[in-house]
Write an enzyme that holds these catalytic residues in place. Sequence first.
Site, PDB file in Angstrom:
ATOM      1  CD  GLU A   1      47.658  33.515  35.510  1.00 32.05           C
ATOM      2  OE1 GLU A   1      46.882  34.460  35.339  1.00 32.05           O
ATOM      3  OE2 GLU A   1      48.618  33.579  36.301  1.00 32.05           O
TER       4      GLU A   1
ATOM      5  N   GLY B   1      46.759  43.448  32.494  1.00 35.48           N
ATOM      6  CA  GLY B   1      45.840  42.941  31.484  1.00 35.48           C
ATOM      7  C   GLY B   1      46.441  41.954  30.497  1.00 35.48           C
TER       8      GLY B   1
ATOM      9  CG  HIS C   1      43.579  31.830  42.246  1.00 39.32           C
ATOM     10  ND1 HIS C   1      43.561  33.015  42.957  1.00 39.32           N
ATOM     11  CD2 HIS C   1      44.413  31.002  42.909  1.00 39.32           C
ATOM     12  CE1 HIS C   1      44.345  32.899  44.016  1.00 39.32           C
ATOM     13  NE2 HIS C   1      44.889  31.683  44.007  1.00 39.32           N
TER      14      HIS C   1
END
Length: 207
Positions: free
Chosen positions: A181, A12, A110
């Site tokens: 990300e 997470g 992704h």
Amino acid sequence: MLRVVVMVSGGGTNLQAVLDAVRDGKITNAEVVGVISNKPNAYALTRAENAGIPAVCVSPKSYSEREQFNEALLAAVDSFSPDLVVLAGFLVILPELLIRSYKNRMINIHPSLIPSFCGKGFYGLKVHEEVLARGCRVTGATVHFVDEGCDSGPILLQKAVEVRQGDTPEVLQRRVMEEAEWQLLPRAIDLIANGKVAVKDGFAQIL
Ligand code: GAR
């Protein structure tokens, strides 16, 4: 306020990046109203609890039939009445009804530059192993809308990350997270929450 549900399977860290960005005002006009995990022991659930956000686990292991799991998963998502569903390392084949119900309202992060190193079997560390095995000099991350295919929906944001000599999959994974990300996912949510994204003819546009 955009109601956001985040779906997770593991540590997470992307969820954490989103929660931190909301706290720090880097994401505006959005709130994370719920977190859903398919794994009961996912650390992401603890992160949600620490932030005071309702977190539920819907595990396929609790159901004898896949169809029952699919229904429970959709019911869990619907129960939060989300405007946006964010897949942040959710490593489950999505029920088609879920995809259809949240068309253009579901995004995924992704860990590669799609269409490289994506599709069936490319998830988590595996992606970085394959990037290194191919000797790539550059990799990155992608945020895209989710459609019926595997990693095939409209691309919203991408960022390139350098591959360095001597990288291990773990080292590369960490760099892709830090440099791409954890920046892209909050930015994507902020853009959507502020009405700056449109999906038209299979392409995402930043307005
Ligand atoms: C992230 O690297 C994410 O991009 C990847 O799983 C990791 C989850 O990490 N997702 C996929 O591979 C989807 N195909 P996190 O739980 O620490 O956010």
